[in-house]
Design a protein around this motif. Structure first.
Motif, PDB file in Angstrom:
ATOM      1  N   VAL A   1     -33.643  10.652 -16.454  1.00  0.00           N
ATOM      2  CA  VAL A   1     -32.601   9.630 -16.418  1.00  0.00           C
ATOM      3  C   VAL A   1     -31.590  10.029 -15.350  1.00  0.00           C
ATOM      4  O   VAL A   1     -31.025  11.126 -15.385  1.00  0.00           O
ATOM      5  CB  VAL A   1     -31.924   9.436 -17.794  1.00  0.00           C
ATOM      6  CG1 VAL A   1     -31.447  10.747 -18.396  1.00  0.00           C
ATOM      7  CG2 VAL A   1     -30.744   8.468 -17.676  1.00  0.00           C
ATOM      8  N   PHE A   2     -31.411   9.166 -14.379  1.00  0.00           N
ATOM      9  CA  PHE A   2     -30.397   9.385 -13.341  1.00  0.00           C
ATOM     10  C   PHE A   2     -29.069   8.879 -13.877  1.00  0.00           C
ATOM     11  O   PHE A   2     -28.958   7.742 -14.358  1.00  0.00           O
ATOM     12  CB  PHE A   2     -30.761   8.625 -12.074  1.00  0.00           C
ATOM     13  CG  PHE A   2     -29.704   8.672 -11.000  1.00  0.00           C
ATOM     14  CD1 PHE A   2     -29.580   9.770 -10.169  1.00  0.00           C
ATOM     15  CD2 PHE A   2     -28.816   7.608 -10.833  1.00  0.00           C
ATOM     16  CE1 PHE A   2     -28.594   9.816  -9.184  1.00  0.00           C
ATOM     17  CE2 PHE A   2     -27.836   7.645  -9.850  1.00  0.00           C
ATOM     18  CZ  PHE A   2     -27.721   8.748  -9.029  1.00  0.00           C
ATOM     19  N   ILE A   3     -28.042   9.718 -13.813  1.00  0.00           N
ATOM     20  CA  ILE A   3     -26.708   9.354 -14.289  1.00  0.00           C
ATOM     21  C   ILE A   3     -25.776   9.403 -13.085  1.00  0.00           C
ATOM     22  O   ILE A   3     -25.573  10.467 -12.496  1.00  0.00           O
ATOM     23  CB  ILE A   3     -26.229  10.310 -15.399  1.00  0.00           C
ATOM     24  CG1 ILE A   3     -27.216  10.273 -16.576  1.00  0.00           C
ATOM     25  CG2 ILE A   3     -24.822   9.941 -15.866  1.00  0.00           C
ATOM     26  CD1 ILE A   3     -26.984  11.353 -17.603  1.00  0.00           C
ATOM     27  N   GLY A   4     -25.242   8.252 -12.715  1.00  0.00           N
ATOM     28  CA  GLY A   4     -24.458   8.212 -11.498  1.00  0.00           C
ATOM     29  C   GLY A   4     -23.430   7.115 -11.458  1.00  0.00           C
ATOM     30  O   GLY A   4     -23.128   6.481 -12.476  1.00  0.00           O
TER      31      GLY A   4
ATOM     32  N   GLY B   1     -19.965   2.045 -11.342  1.00  0.00           N
ATOM     33  CA  GLY B   1     -20.036   2.721 -12.631  1.00  0.00           C
ATOM     34  C   GLY B   1     -19.094   3.886 -12.774  1.00  0.00           C
ATOM     35  O   GLY B   1     -19.226   4.699 -13.697  1.00  0.00           O
ATOM     36  N   THR B   2     -18.104   4.004 -11.868  1.00  0.00           N
ATOM     37  CA  THR B   2     -17.117   5.087 -11.953  1.00  0.00           C
ATOM     38  C   THR B   2     -15.892   4.638 -12.731  1.00  0.00           C
ATOM     39  O   THR B   2     -15.671   3.448 -12.942  1.00  0.00           O
ATOM     40  CB  THR B   2     -16.688   5.554 -10.552  1.00  0.00           C
ATOM     41  OG1 THR B   2     -16.099   4.443  -9.851  1.00  0.00           O
ATOM     42  CG2 THR B   2     -17.879   6.063  -9.762  1.00  0.00           C
TER      43      THR B   2
ATOM     44  N   VAL C   1     -14.322  16.089  -5.876  1.00  0.00           N
ATOM     45  CA  VAL C   1     -15.631  16.412  -5.305  1.00  0.00           C
ATOM     46  C   VAL C   1     -15.502  17.478  -4.226  1.00  0.00           C
ATOM     47  O   VAL C   1     -16.268  18.460  -4.191  1.00  0.00           O
ATOM     48  CB  VAL C   1     -16.314  15.144  -4.740  1.00  0.00           C
ATOM     49  CG1 VAL C   1     -17.520  15.516  -3.880  1.00  0.00           C
ATOM     50  CG2 VAL C   1     -16.738  14.214  -5.865  1.00  0.00           C
ATOM     51  N   HIS C   2     -14.534  17.312  -3.328  1.00  0.00           N
ATOM     52  CA  HIS C   2     -14.339  18.296  -2.249  1.00  0.00           C
ATOM     53  C   HIS C   2     -14.022  19.680  -2.826  1.00  0.00           C
ATOM     54  O   HIS C   2     -14.533  20.694  -2.336  1.00  0.00           O
ATOM     55  CB  HIS C   2     -13.198  17.850  -1.325  1.00  0.00           C
ATOM     56  CG  HIS C   2     -13.575  16.737  -0.397  1.00  0.00           C
ATOM     57  ND1 HIS C   2     -14.764  16.707   0.297  1.00  0.00           N
ATOM     58  CD2 HIS C   2     -12.894  15.610  -0.017  1.00  0.00           C
ATOM     59  CE1 HIS C   2     -14.821  15.619   1.045  1.00  0.00           C
ATOM     60  NE2 HIS C   2     -13.704  14.933   0.868  1.00  0.00           N
TER      61      HIS C   2
ATOM     62  N   VAL D   1     -27.834  14.297 -12.572  1.00  0.00           N
ATOM     63  CA  VAL D   1     -26.461  13.818 -12.460  1.00  0.00           C
ATOM     64  C   VAL D   1     -26.002  13.789 -11.005  1.00  0.00           C
ATOM     65  O   VAL D   1     -26.063  14.803 -10.303  1.00  0.00           O
ATOM     66  CB  VAL D   1     -25.506  14.699 -13.304  1.00  0.00           C
ATOM     67  CG1 VAL D   1     -24.087  14.153 -13.262  1.00  0.00           C
ATOM     68  CG2 VAL D   1     -25.981  14.753 -14.746  1.00  0.00           C
ATOM     69  N   ALA D   2     -25.562  12.629 -10.565  1.00  0.00           N
ATOM     70  CA  ALA D   2     -25.176  12.414  -9.174  1.00  0.00           C
ATOM     71  C   ALA D   2     -23.982  13.270  -8.774  1.00  0.00           C
ATOM     72  O   ALA D   2     -23.142  13.616  -9.620  1.00  0.00           O
ATOM     73  CB  ALA D   2     -24.855  10.940  -8.954  1.00  0.00           C
ATOM     74  N   PRO D   3     -23.861  13.609  -7.483  1.00  0.00           N
ATOM     75  CA  PRO D   3     -22.749  14.455  -7.020  1.00  0.00           C
ATOM     76  C   PRO D   3     -21.363  13.897  -7.334  1.00  0.00           C
ATOM     77  O   PRO D   3     -20.397  14.654  -7.394  1.00  0.00           O
ATOM     78  CB  PRO D   3     -22.977  14.531  -5.508  1.00  0.00           C
ATOM     79  CG  PRO D   3     -24.437  14.308  -5.334  1.00  0.00           C
ATOM     80  CD  PRO D   3     -24.822  13.332  -6.391  1.00  0.00           C
ATOM     81  N   ALA D   4     -21.254  12.584  -7.536  1.00  0.00           N
ATOM     82  CA  ALA D   4     -19.945  11.976  -7.810  1.00  0.00           C
ATOM     83  C   ALA D   4     -19.453  12.225  -9.223  1.00  0.00           C
ATOM     84  O   ALA D   4     -18.382  11.742  -9.603  1.00  0.00           O
ATOM     85  CB  ALA D   4     -20.014  10.465  -7.556  1.00  0.00           C
ATOM     86  N   PHE D   5     -20.200  13.005 -10.025  1.00  0.00           N
ATOM     87  CA  PHE D   5     -19.827  13.198 -11.436  1.00  0.00           C
ATOM     88  C   PHE D   5     -18.525  13.956 -11.614  1.00  0.00           C
ATOM     89  O   PHE D   5     -17.853  13.834 -12.644  1.00  0.00           O
ATOM     90  CB  PHE D   5     -20.949  13.940 -12.189  1.00  0.00           C
ATOM     91  CG  PHE D   5     -20.934  15.440 -12.013  1.00  0.00           C
ATOM     92  CD1 PHE D   5     -20.247  16.258 -12.899  1.00  0.00           C
ATOM     93  CD2 PHE D   5     -21.594  16.038 -10.949  1.00  0.00           C
ATOM     94  CE1 PHE D   5     -20.231  17.640 -12.739  1.00  0.00           C
ATOM     95  CE2 PHE D   5     -21.585  17.409 -10.775  1.00  0.00           C
ATOM     96  CZ  PHE D   5     -20.902  18.221 -11.679  1.00  0.00           C
ATOM     97  N   VAL D   6     -18.129  14.726 -10.611  1.00  0.00           N
ATOM     98  CA  VAL D   6     -16.977  15.631 -10.761  1.00  0.00           C
ATOM     99  C   VAL D   6     -15.717  14.837 -11.093  1.00  0.00           C
ATOM    100  O   VAL D   6     -15.318  13.939 -10.348  1.00  0.00           O
ATOM    101  CB  VAL D   6     -16.750  16.459  -9.488  1.00  0.00           C
ATOM    102  CG1 VAL D   6     -15.725  17.553  -9.757  1.00  0.00           C
ATOM    103  CG2 VAL D   6     -18.051  17.058  -8.996  1.00  0.00           C
ATOM    104  N   GLY D   7     -15.112  15.147 -12.216  1.00  0.00           N
ATOM    105  CA  GLY D   7     -13.873  14.493 -12.628  1.00  0.00           C
ATOM    106  C   GLY D   7     -14.061  13.182 -13.367  1.00  0.00           C
ATOM    107  O   GLY D   7     -13.108  12.664 -13.951  1.00  0.00           O
TER     108      GLY D   7
END
Length: 507
Positions: A343-346, A469-470, A481-482, A238-244
């Motif tokens: 599977v990469f989820i991003g 995809g966000t 993220v921060h 899961v990519a770092p952008a997943f937060v929120g």
């Protein structure tokens, strides 16, 4: 339009959910089900989004095929939706280009670029628009005194826009083309949008900026679910952008619990791979700049790196050869679990393009966006907010690794690794967001402005949190993220426990 639930998003979410349901319900004949779905998604006799209910269903039909990884067909192809449906179970079907497609009979045929006078024109006596036009393209209507633009003379210089006291003159560009930083979209003979795939880098910005939902990319929702059902050990990266992205109350522990409920063997934060990437890029920078290379560009954004190599091939070697966080995380997983499927989820459409490369396909088996993953959760009625948290939900990633998701984060992580090793070493950084600005950055670097610099390019304005995809507002995602990154046990990527395994992963 991220964070705004428009009609287009509503349709996309329905399609992803229904494709997932079709995969889960193995008792449903897929060929019959896909023929029924346009009538379920667009019920009744009157169109909900366009005037023609049959046109709506035809568009939904092509979106369904793309969401199953099948090729787009033009309106001239008279075949049922289920045509060649068995190919959905064959991975090579998905990898057949193109990835991003214009559904031409959904395209509005927008004007490419036009300056025109709106109803806000008051027919003023000063008529400064007429006075400043260098080509005499603006005249006044005889009886109303309102301005009119002669399109055959207009050169779109914008001077009339600047001087109109009522701001009644506007310049409209086709939204998909305006969002494309590669100038890859033009009109065909019928005025419909067409993608030049020699230029396209699959950033997906056209996809999210088309207000008619006429552009869609392929998905692997169906294939991921079928892989899990077949007994494969499927791991989520899961990519770092997943937060929120899955809701403000969805913690990493809840997400891990939900993924396991769906049958995933485990979940890894790609921020671990980001840490490894930062260390590898720091090594490259220290070895090569400025002795061997005039500057070095980061590699983690595939749309940015492909753009740089396409437009500036003589400087392709200046793009870091470090493996991307996605690939490093996948290698780490397969190193620990040799028979794993990953599977990469991003957030990113371009990651799908990256995974289509033969050199990466052996590492990353599937790619899904956060939006597509939400469709899978919906199909199985998984409530992420109320699910019991998995206590092992957090991986050992650094603050810097998690901040890869936000513009500026990649370069900062590399700089911090270098400073950790060589406190007195100064590293100059230049960065850009959006492919248009990235092109300018590379042009300046090629001209010698950034000799000795580390360059960071992000195809999406705002960073990965703004990927196609966000689903959440970009500023909100950056803050989330921060905040999550600050909770890491260590600041610098060098502190990640998996750094010691880097040599094994890059051999």
């Amino acid at each position: 339009m991220r964070g705004v639930e428009t009609r287009i998003q509503e349709i996309r979410h329905r399609i992803f959910r229904e494709v997932a349901r079709m995969a889960y319900h193995t008792e449903w004949p897929v060929d019959k089900r896909i023929e029924e779905l346009p009538y379920k998604i667009i019920p009744g006799e009157v169109g909900n989004f366009r005037n023609d209910v049959f046109l709506e269903r035809a568009i939904v039909g092509e979106r369904l095929r793309l969401a199953m990884g099948l090729p787009y067909r033009s309106a001239a192809e008279h075949a049922p939706l289920s045509d060649n449906i068995e190919a959905a179970d064959k991975p090579e079907t998905y990898y057949t280009p193109p990835l991003i497609n214009v559904i031409r009979f959904a395209c509005h045929g927008c004007t490419e670029d036009q300056v025109f006078v709106t109803d806000g024109c008051q027919g003023c006596l000063a008529h400064p628009c007429v006075e400043v036009c260098p080509k005499g393209a603006i005249t006044l209507e005889k009886y109303t005194g309102r301005s009119v633009v002669d399109q055959s003379k207009c050169i779109k210089c914008g001077r009339c826009l600047d001087v109109c006291p009522y701001h009644a003159i506007i310049r409209q560009k086709r939204p998909c083309a305006a969002a494309c930083g590669m100038d890859a979209i033009h009109s065909n003979v019928n005025g419909k949008a067409e993608i030049d795939y020699e230029k396209c880098v699959s950033c997906g910005m056209c996809l999210v900026n088309c207000p008619f939902g006429a552009i869609a990319d392929k998905s692997q929702i169906f294939q991921v679910i079928r892989a899990i059902q077949s007994g494969e050990r499927v791991y989520a990266a899961v990519a770092p952008a997943f937060v929120g992205q899955f809701g403000p109350k969805v913690t990493p522990g809840k997400l891990r619990a939900a993924m396991k409920q769906l049958g995933f063997a485990d979940i890894f934060e790609v921020a671990i791979g980001a840490d490894l990437c930062a260390v590898q890029e720091a090594d490259d920078f220290l070895k090569e700049v400025p002795e061997e290379l005039p500057f070095m560009a980061t590699s983690c954004c595939p749309a940015w790196s492909v753009m740089a190599k396409k437009l500036f091939p003589e400087y392709a070697k200046c793009v870091s050869m470090a493996l991307t966080p996605m690939t490093l995380t996948a290698r780490l997983i397969k190193n620990q679990h040799p028979n794993a499927k990953v599977v990469f989820i991003g957030p990113c459409a371009a990651k799908k393009l990256e995974a289509m490369r033969r050199s990466v396909r052996s590492e990353v088996d599937f790619v899904l966006t956060f939006e597509e993953m939400t469709g899978i959760f919906d199909a199985k009625h998984v409530d992420l907010t109320s699910i019991q948290e998995d206590p092992d939900g957090v991986n050992d990633a650094s603050t810097d690794g998690r901040n890869f998701a936000v513009a500026g984060g990649v370069a900062q992580a590399v700089v911090n690794v270098i400073k950790e090793r060589y406190p007195d070493r100064e590293v100059k950084v230049a960065s850009a967001e959006g492919l248009q600005e990235c092109r300018k950055l590379m042009m300046a670097a090629v001209a010698g402005k950034y000799n000795g610099y580390l360059l960071e390019g992000m195809a999406c304005p705002g960073g990965c949190v703004a990927g196609a995809g966000t689903m959440q507002p970009i500023k909100k995602s950056q803050s989330a993220v921060h905040l999550y990154a600050k909770q890491a046990n260590h600041q610098c990527s060098m502190g990640t426990e998996h750094v010691k395994e880097l040599d094994k992963l890059v051999d």
